[in-house]
Design a protein around this motif. Structure first.
Motif, PDB file in Angstrom:
ATOM      1  N   VAL A 152      34.231  39.092  52.276  1.00 23.87           N
ATOM      2  CA  VAL A 152      33.437  38.173  51.164  1.00 23.87           C
ATOM      3  C   VAL A 152      34.485  37.500  50.581  1.00 23.87           C
ATOM      4  O   VAL A 152      33.833  36.162  49.793  1.00 23.87           O
ATOM      5  CB  VAL A 152      32.353  39.773  50.451  1.00 23.87           C
ATOM      6  CG1 VAL A 152      31.878  38.628  48.818  1.00 23.87           C
ATOM      7  CG2 VAL A 152      31.707  40.107  51.332  1.00 23.87           C
ATOM      8  N   HIS A 153      35.459  37.677  50.430  1.00 27.04           N
ATOM      9  CA  HIS A 153      36.495  36.584  49.614  1.00 27.04           C
ATOM     10  C   HIS A 153      37.233  35.315  50.559  1.00 27.04           C
ATOM     11  O   HIS A 153      37.149  34.457  49.337  1.00 27.04           O
ATOM     12  CB  HIS A 153      37.680  37.577  49.227  1.00 27.04           C
ATOM     13  CG  HIS A 153      37.424  38.368  47.838  1.00 27.04           C
ATOM     14  ND1 HIS A 153      37.709  37.558  46.734  1.00 27.04           N
ATOM     15  CD2 HIS A 153      37.544  40.040  47.652  1.00 27.04           C
ATOM     16  CE1 HIS A 153      37.472  39.365  45.238  1.00 27.04           C
ATOM     17  NE2 HIS A 153      37.846  40.134  46.369  1.00 27.04           N
ATOM     18  N   GLY A 156      33.744  33.352  49.863  1.00 26.43           N
ATOM     19  CA  GLY A 156      33.718  33.013  48.698  1.00 26.43           C
ATOM     20  C   GLY A 156      32.041  33.389  48.124  1.00 26.43           C
ATOM     21  O   GLY A 156      31.509  32.952  47.449  1.00 26.43           O
ATOM     22  N   ARG A 158      28.901  36.385  48.817  1.00 27.37           N
ATOM     23  CA  ARG A 158      28.748  37.715  49.279  1.00 27.37           C
ATOM     24  C   ARG A 158      27.433  37.860  50.096  1.00 27.37           C
ATOM     25  O   ARG A 158      27.257  38.191  51.262  1.00 27.37           O
ATOM     26  CB  ARG A 158      28.307  39.182  47.957  1.00 27.37           C
ATOM     27  CG  ARG A 158      27.534  40.173  48.614  1.00 27.37           C
ATOM     28  CD  ARG A 158      28.127  41.638  49.881  1.00 27.37           C
ATOM     29  NE  ARG A 158      27.681  42.144  49.982  1.00 27.37           N
ATOM     30  CZ  ARG A 158      25.904  42.019  50.985  1.00 27.37           C
ATOM     31  NH1 ARG A 158      25.449  41.127  51.890  1.00 27.37           N
ATOM     32  NH2 ARG A 158      25.320  43.619  51.211  1.00 27.37           N
ATOM     33  N   ALA A 180      34.462  44.270  43.733  1.00 29.32           N
ATOM     34  CA  ALA A 180      35.157  43.387  44.586  1.00 29.32           C
ATOM     35  C   ALA A 180      36.583  42.923  43.745  1.00 29.32           C
ATOM     36  O   ALA A 180      37.304  42.176  43.793  1.00 29.32           O
ATOM     37  CB  ALA A 180      33.941  41.810  43.850  1.00 29.32           C
ATOM     38  N   ARG A 183      37.270  38.084  40.952  1.00 31.54           N
ATOM     39  CA  ARG A 183      35.962  36.777  40.679  1.00 31.54           C
ATOM     40  C   ARG A 183      35.875  36.209  41.815  1.00 31.54           C
ATOM     41  O   ARG A 183      37.292  35.887  43.396  1.00 31.54           O
ATOM     42  CB  ARG A 183      36.509  36.198  39.746  1.00 31.54           C
ATOM     43  CG  ARG A 183      35.458  34.938  40.643  1.00 31.54           C
ATOM     44  CD  ARG A 183      35.905  34.092  39.307  1.00 31.54           C
ATOM     45  NE  ARG A 183      36.825  33.189  39.487  1.00 31.54           N
ATOM     46  CZ  ARG A 183      36.460  31.825  39.670  1.00 31.54           C
ATOM     47  NH1 ARG A 183      35.572  31.152  39.997  1.00 31.54           N
ATOM     48  NH2 ARG A 183      37.473  31.730  39.832  1.00 31.54           N
ATOM     49  N   VAL A 184      34.706  36.810  43.776  1.00 34.55           N
ATOM     50  CA  VAL A 184      34.768  35.533  44.177  1.00 34.55           C
ATOM     51  C   VAL A 184      34.933  34.563  44.184  1.00 34.55           C
ATOM     52  O   VAL A 184      33.507  33.762  44.047  1.00 34.55           O
ATOM     53  CB  VAL A 184      33.254  36.397  44.948  1.00 34.55           C
ATOM     54  CG1 VAL A 184      33.250  35.662  46.317  1.00 34.55           C
ATOM     55  CG2 VAL A 184      33.591  37.824  44.848  1.00 34.55           C
ATOM     56  N   LYS A 185      35.245  33.943  44.482  1.00 38.57           N
ATOM     57  CA  LYS A 185      34.956  31.738  44.336  1.00 38.57           C
ATOM     58  C   LYS A 185      34.611  30.909  45.815  1.00 38.57           C
ATOM     59  O   LYS A 185      34.611  31.388  46.653  1.00 38.57           O
ATOM     60  CB  LYS A 185      36.585  31.995  43.703  1.00 38.57           C
ATOM     61  CG  LYS A 185      37.281  32.452  43.171  1.00 38.57           C
ATOM     62  CD  LYS A 185      39.314  31.929  43.901  1.00 38.57           C
ATOM     63  CE  LYS A 185      40.004  33.216  43.020  1.00 38.57           C
ATOM     64  NZ  LYS A 185      41.310  33.032  43.152  1.00 38.57           N
ATOM     65  N   SER A 395      41.915  38.812  46.911  1.00 38.82           N
ATOM     66  CA  SER A 395      41.220  37.602  46.123  1.00 38.82           C
ATOM     67  C   SER A 395      42.115  36.758  47.239  1.00 38.82           C
ATOM     68  O   SER A 395      43.004  36.843  47.551  1.00 38.82           O
ATOM     69  CB  SER A 395      42.308  37.472  44.784  1.00 38.82           C
ATOM     70  OG  SER A 395      41.924  36.110  44.476  1.00 38.82           O
ATOM     71  N   LYS A 396      40.572  35.292  47.137  1.00 35.71           N
ATOM     72  CA  LYS A 396      40.983  34.123  48.161  1.00 35.71           C
ATOM     73  C   LYS A 396      41.963  33.105  47.277  1.00 35.71           C
ATOM     74  O   LYS A 396      41.995  33.485  46.343  1.00 35.71           O
ATOM     75  CB  LYS A 396      39.906  33.321  47.963  1.00 35.71           C
ATOM     76  CG  LYS A 396      39.594  31.850  49.154  1.00 35.71           C
ATOM     77  CD  LYS A 396      38.523  31.463  49.602  1.00 35.71           C
ATOM     78  CE  LYS A 396      37.425  31.184  48.235  1.00 35.71           C
ATOM     79  NZ  LYS A 396      36.717  30.912  48.478  1.00 35.71           N
TER      80      LYS A 396
END
Length: 429
Positions: A152-153, A156, A158, A180, A183-185, A395-396
């Motif tokens: 998911v990360h 970017g 879900r 998560a 933050r999912v960016k 985190s991405k």
């Protein structure tokens, strides 16, 4: 009368169990884990992993956090340095190019899965050994959680595919932000692509709907277009390098994580068997790394096609977030065309290079390891709950990159995405 027993809180037992579950998770046979840099193992238990794994793999792990060190990890990127040489006897002093750094960070949090094993009578009535199956069930839950959180990360988003196998709730669920942690960016503008009439284009909105038609599916021609595009841009995702890969410099590659529906479209290509043979041939130079030898991978244009464990999918009318400007992380929203109804969806495919995702662990006070087991007997030991826990965060990796001419682009360092249309087979999940 005295009794001889080992307490559920025995420290040695806890450490052994915690080390076992951590090593088990590190060695799990999933494609997401095979894209993760491994922490070197040595004999001394107290020092059996180093602080950070290789940064040439898509997922980089670190173990820097522990008691008193806080819950945040920072990492830096050295921006590209431009300039031309100073020739002859011209003065060079004071004319040096400056070095600038970009910074990103992530936090860790505790994740726990408890399991109620019932009481003594439940154990007697059960046709299976509840205690024996309890820990493998929890281990599987944590392993799937780690893989899905990474997916998911990197994507970017879900997405909206959802069933009992998902360990992350939908983004609309109030629990999502806690699960998560970071933050999912949404993909940066320079890393967000879509299929457009058999080729690659930057992601586009058309009057509030994503500019896709039902014909915009993935194909080997799209892989060609993607490879050609990456050859011509500034600071593309760096190639992936497996340990001891003899061809890492001469034949660099990236990984394209494909949804199952997208991968099935690739298999329809008449040359697909040749692409699978390419992957097996390339495996010889990488000591037969299992990612190459997996029967469901293929190699074309230095892009390794790998099936992802879960689709990041958007159905008709679902929202897709995107970044509309190169110099901003501000996110806008568009939707999947309503005309897709229940026959087509948009699947997100993830192109991975080195250092796409950062994963940080912290040591639990329960065991001194990132993972831990706990047993909680109650009612004079008649009832029992067990739990697996981990302290981690993902985190991405994103930096504000100086691309020259005074321009800065927010850039997902090692990850890009390609949104493509797939047919829906069976019921929507």
């Amino acid at each position: 009368m005295s009794k001889t027993h080992t307490s559920a809180d025995d420290s040695k037992k806890l450490v052994q169990q915690a080390m076992g579950v951590f090593i088990g998770t590190q060695s799990r046979k999933s494609n997401i884990n095979r894209l993760t840099g491994k922490m070197p193992q040595i004999e001394d238990v107290a020092n059996s992993i180093s602080n950070q794994s290789s940064n040439s793999m898509p997922i980089v792990q670190t173990m820097d956090l522990g008691k008193g060190k806080g819950d945040e990890v920072k990492f830096n990127f050295v921006n590209p340095v431009g300039g031309v040489p100073i020739m002859g006897s011209e003065m060079a002093e004071g004319r040096g190019e400056g070095v600038s750094l970009s910074e990103d960070k992530l936090r860790v949090n505790q994740a726990r899965f408890p399991l109620d094993l019932g009481d003594v009578m439940d154990e007697i009535r059960s046709p299976v050994d509840i205690h024996r199956i309890g820990k493998p069930l929890l281990q599987s839950s944590m392993d799937n959680f780690e893989d899905q959180l990474a997916l998911v990360h990197m994507a970017g988003a879900r997405g909206f595919h959802n069933n009992i196998e998902w360990r992350l709730p939908l983004a609309s669920d109030p629990r999502f932000g806690k699960v998560a942690t970071n933050r999912v960016k949404a993909p940066t503008k320079n890393r967000h692509f879509m299929v457009d009439n058999g080729t690659i284009a930057l992601f586009k909105d058309n009057a509030g709907e994503v500019d896709l038609t039902t014909a915009d599916a993935m194909s080997m021609g799209v892989v060609d277009s993607l490879a050609a595009y990456l050859d011509q841009i500034v600071a593309p995702p760096p190639p992936v390098e497996f340990e001891s890969d003899q061809a890492a410099k001469d034949s660099p590659f990236r990984v394209l994580l494909c949804s199952a529906a997208t991968y099935n479209l690739f298999t329809a290509d008449p040359n697909f068997r040749n692409y699978q043979a390419n992957a097996l041939a390339r495996a010889r130079y990488a000591k037969d790394h299992p990612l190459f030898t997996n029967p469901e991978v293929a190699l074309w244009r230095n892009t390794l096609l790998v099936k992802m464990p879960k689709p990041v999918r958007f159905y008709a009318g679902d929202a897709i977030k995107y970044c509309g400007a190169y110099d901003s992380e501000a996110e806008s929203t568009t939707t999947v065309p309503a005309s897709f109804t229940d026959k087509f969806a948009v699947d997100r495919n993830i192109l991975l290079g080195g250092q796409a995702l950062a994963k940080a662990y912290a040591k639990s006070r329960h065991s001194g390891w990132p993972y831990f087991w706990k047993e909680a007997p109650s009612d004079f030991d008649d009832k029992l709950e067990i739990m697996i826990g981990a302290i981690l965060g993902l985190s991405k990796i994103r930096f504000a990159v100086d691309v020259g001419d005074g321009r800065t682009e927010f850039t997902d360092h090692g990850a890009a995405v390609v949104d493509a249309v797939v047919p829906i087979i069976g019921a929507r999940q």
